[in-house]
Design a protein around this motif. Structure first.
Motif, PDB file in Angstrom:
ATOM      1  N   SER A   1      26.964  44.819  28.263  1.00  0.00           N
ATOM      2  CA  SER A   1      26.223  43.564  28.288  1.00  0.00           C
ATOM      3  C   SER A   1      26.646  42.796  29.538  1.00  0.00           C
ATOM      4  CB  SER A   1      26.502  42.752  27.021  1.00  0.00           C
ATOM      5  OG  SER A   1      27.865  42.428  26.942  1.00  0.00           O
ATOM      6  N   PRO A   2      25.907  41.770  29.901  1.00  0.00           N
ATOM      7  CA  PRO A   2      26.299  40.995  31.077  1.00  0.00           C
ATOM      8  C   PRO A   2      27.708  40.426  30.927  1.00  0.00           C
ATOM      9  CG  PRO A   2      24.080  40.416  30.401  1.00  0.00           C
ATOM     10  CD  PRO A   2      24.652  41.296  29.318  1.00  0.00           C
ATOM     11  N   ALA A   3      28.465  40.481  32.012  1.00  0.00           N
ATOM     12  CA  ALA A   3      29.842  39.988  32.018  1.00  0.00           C
ATOM     13  C   ALA A   3      29.948  38.804  32.973  1.00  0.00           C
ATOM     14  CB  ALA A   3      30.786  41.097  32.455  1.00  0.00           C
ATOM     15  N   PRO A   4      30.802  37.834  32.659  1.00  0.00           N
ATOM     16  CA  PRO A   4      30.952  36.681  33.553  1.00  0.00           C
ATOM     17  C   PRO A   4      31.733  37.060  34.808  1.00  0.00           C
ATOM     18  CG  PRO A   4      32.435  36.482  31.676  1.00  0.00           C
ATOM     19  CD  PRO A   4      31.614  37.706  31.449  1.00  0.00           C
ATOM     20  N   ARG A   5      31.272  36.572  35.937  1.00  0.00           N
ATOM     21  CA  ARG A   5      31.931  36.794  37.225  1.00  0.00           C
ATOM     22  C   ARG A   5      32.117  35.450  37.913  1.00  0.00           C
ATOM     23  NH1 ARG A   5      33.397  40.902  35.288  1.00  0.00           N
ATOM     24  NH2 ARG A   5      32.310  42.865  35.481  1.00  0.00           N
ATOM     25  N   LEU A   6      33.230  35.319  38.614  1.00  0.00           N
ATOM     26  CA  LEU A   6      33.573  34.085  39.323  1.00  0.00           C
ATOM     27  C   LEU A   6      33.202  34.219  40.793  1.00  0.00           C
ATOM     28  CD1 LEU A   6      35.011  31.297  39.386  1.00  0.00           C
ATOM     29  CD2 LEU A   6      37.148  32.543  39.776  1.00  0.00           C
ATOM     30  N   TYR A   7      32.411  33.257  41.276  1.00  0.00           N
ATOM     31  CA  TYR A   7      32.024  33.180  42.677  1.00  0.00           C
ATOM     32  C   TYR A   7      32.510  31.854  43.244  1.00  0.00           C
ATOM     33  CZ  TYR A   7      28.880  37.191  42.362  1.00  0.00           C
ATOM     34  OH  TYR A   7      28.365  38.457  42.207  1.00  0.00           O
ATOM     35  N   VAL A   8      32.886  31.846  44.519  1.00  0.00           N
ATOM     36  CA  VAL A   8      33.307  30.615  45.184  1.00  0.00           C
ATOM     37  C   VAL A   8      32.608  30.492  46.531  1.00  0.00           C
ATOM     38  CG1 VAL A   8      35.584  30.507  44.099  1.00  0.00           C
ATOM     39  CG2 VAL A   8      35.320  31.707  46.259  1.00  0.00           C
ATOM     40  N   ARG A   9      32.547  29.271  47.003  1.00  0.00           N
ATOM     41  CA  ARG A   9      32.117  29.009  48.368  1.00  0.00           C
ATOM     42  C   ARG A   9      32.931  27.829  48.876  1.00  0.00           C
ATOM     43  NH1 ARG A   9      26.290  26.021  48.806  1.00  0.00           N
ATOM     44  NH2 ARG A   9      26.713  24.273  47.427  1.00  0.00           N
ATOM     45  N   ALA A  10      33.021  27.714  50.189  1.00  0.00           N
ATOM     46  CA  ALA A  10      33.854  26.673  50.793  1.00  0.00           C
ATOM     47  C   ALA A  10      33.061  25.905  51.841  1.00  0.00           C
ATOM     48  CB  ALA A  10      35.085  27.295  51.436  1.00  0.00           C
ATOM     49  N   GLN A  11      33.470  24.673  52.032  1.00  0.00           N
ATOM     50  CA  GLN A  11      32.838  23.813  53.027  1.00  0.00           C
ATOM     51  C   GLN A  11      33.847  23.519  54.121  1.00  0.00           C
ATOM     52  OE1 GLN A  11      31.926  19.771  51.821  1.00  0.00           O
ATOM     53  NE2 GLN A  11      30.011  19.837  52.985  1.00  0.00           N
ATOM     54  N   SER A  12      33.415  23.639  55.347  1.00  0.00           N
ATOM     55  CA  SER A  12      34.292  23.322  56.473  1.00  0.00           C
ATOM     56  C   SER A  12      34.307  21.818  56.708  1.00  0.00           C
ATOM     57  CB  SER A  12      33.819  24.046  57.734  1.00  0.00           C
ATOM     58  OG  SER A  12      32.575  23.530  58.141  1.00  0.00           O
TER      59      SER A  12
ATOM     60  N   GLU B   1      26.564  38.873  34.953  1.00  0.00           N
ATOM     61  CA  GLU B   1      26.021  40.017  35.676  1.00  0.00           C
ATOM     62  C   GLU B   1      26.150  41.274  34.837  1.00  0.00           C
ATOM     63  OE1 GLU B   1      28.138  40.201  39.383  1.00  0.00           O
ATOM     64  OE2 GLU B   1      26.961  38.562  40.221  1.00  0.00           O
ATOM     65  N   LEU B   2      25.102  42.059  34.829  1.00  0.00           N
ATOM     66  CA  LEU B   2      25.110  43.349  34.153  1.00  0.00           C
ATOM     67  C   LEU B   2      25.681  44.377  35.123  1.00  0.00           C
ATOM     68  CD1 LEU B   2      24.268  44.697  31.498  1.00  0.00           C
ATOM     69  CD2 LEU B   2      22.099  45.247  32.574  1.00  0.00           C
ATOM     70  N   PRO B   3      26.695  45.146  34.705  1.00  0.00           N
ATOM     71  CA  PRO B   3      27.269  46.149  35.616  1.00  0.00           C
ATOM     72  C   PRO B   3      26.202  47.106  36.141  1.00  0.00           C
ATOM     73  CG  PRO B   3      28.610  45.933  33.636  1.00  0.00           C
ATOM     74  CD  PRO B   3      27.360  45.128  33.408  1.00  0.00           C
TER      75      PRO B   3
END
Length: 176
Positions: free
Chosen positions: A48-59, A159-161
Motif C-alpha cells: 500500500s502507499p507508504a509515507p515519505r519525507l521530502y524537504v526543500r530549502a530557501q536561500s 507513495e506506492l512502491p
C-alpha cells in the motif's frame, strides 16, 4: 535484579498504570512512550502507499530548491548483513515518519497536528536533513548550490512502491 532492569520494569509499570487509569482512551502521550519500543508493523498488511519525507530549502536570496526525498533507499552490500548503522538509522527515521502519518490519520476533528510530538520530531529530522547531521552528517541539500539557507519546509507524501504517483498528506509551513 540489577538497577537497569529495575528501571525498565518500573517504566513499563508506570506506563501500564497510566493507561489503565484512562482505560477508555488508548490515545495520548503515554501511548507515545510505548511506541518507542515497538516499530510500526503495518508494512506486513500488503503493498500500500507508504509515507515519505521530502524537504526543500530557501536561500538567503529567496530562491527555493526542488523537493528532495530525505531517506532514499541505499544500495545493498553483502557486509550490511553484519554491520549497517546508516540504514538502521534511516529505518528508525522512517519509522518516525510512519508514526506521524498514523497520527495524521487518527487526528480528531479540529486538532492541530503541530501539537503532536511526532510532528515536532519529524520537523527536526527535516531540519537536520537540510542543514546536515543526518545519514553520515551529509546534508540532503549539500549538493545544491543555492548558498546559505534561510528557511526550510517539509512534506509527507504517500507513495506506492514502484510508482511515480504520490499524494500529498501534509505540507508544513515555512520553518526558519
Amino acid at each position: 535484579m540489577d538497577f537497569t532492569t529495575l528501571l525498565i520494569v518500573a517504566y513499563f509499570a508506570l506506563l501500564a498504570i497510566n493507561l489503565r487509569k484512562r482505560w477508555g482512551v488508548i490515545d495520548g502521550p503515554w501511548l507515545f512512550f510505548f511506541r518507542a519500543f515497538f516499530p510500526n508493523w503495518k508494512f506486513y498488511h500488503g503493498i500500500s502507499p507508504a509515507p515519505r519525507l521530502y524537504v526543500r530549502a530557501q536561500s538567503v536570496s529567496g530562491g527555493w530548491s526542488v523537493w528532495r526525498l530525505v531517506y532514499p533507499r541505499l544500495p545493498r552490500q553483502a557486509w550490511h548483513l553484519f554491520h549497517n548503522p546508516a540504514v538502521n538509522l534511516a529505518l528508525t527515521h522512517q519509522n518516525l515518519v510512519d508514526h506521524l502519518a498514523n497520527d495524521i490519520n487518527d487526528l480528531p476533528e479540529g486538532a492541530d497536528i503541530r501539537d503532536r510530538v511526532t510532528y515536532q520530531l519529524v520537523s527536526q529530522l527535516a531540519r537536520q536533513a537540510v542543514e546536515g547531521g543526518s545519514r553520515n552528517d551529509q546534508a540532503v541539500m549539500a549538493q545544491l548550490t543555492i548558498g546559505k539557507l534561510s528557511a526550510y519546509q517539509f512534506e509527507i507524501r504517500m507513495e506506492l512502491p514502484g510508482s511515480n504517483r504520490s499524494d500529498l498528506m501534509l505540507q508544513s509551513p515555512v520553518l526558519r
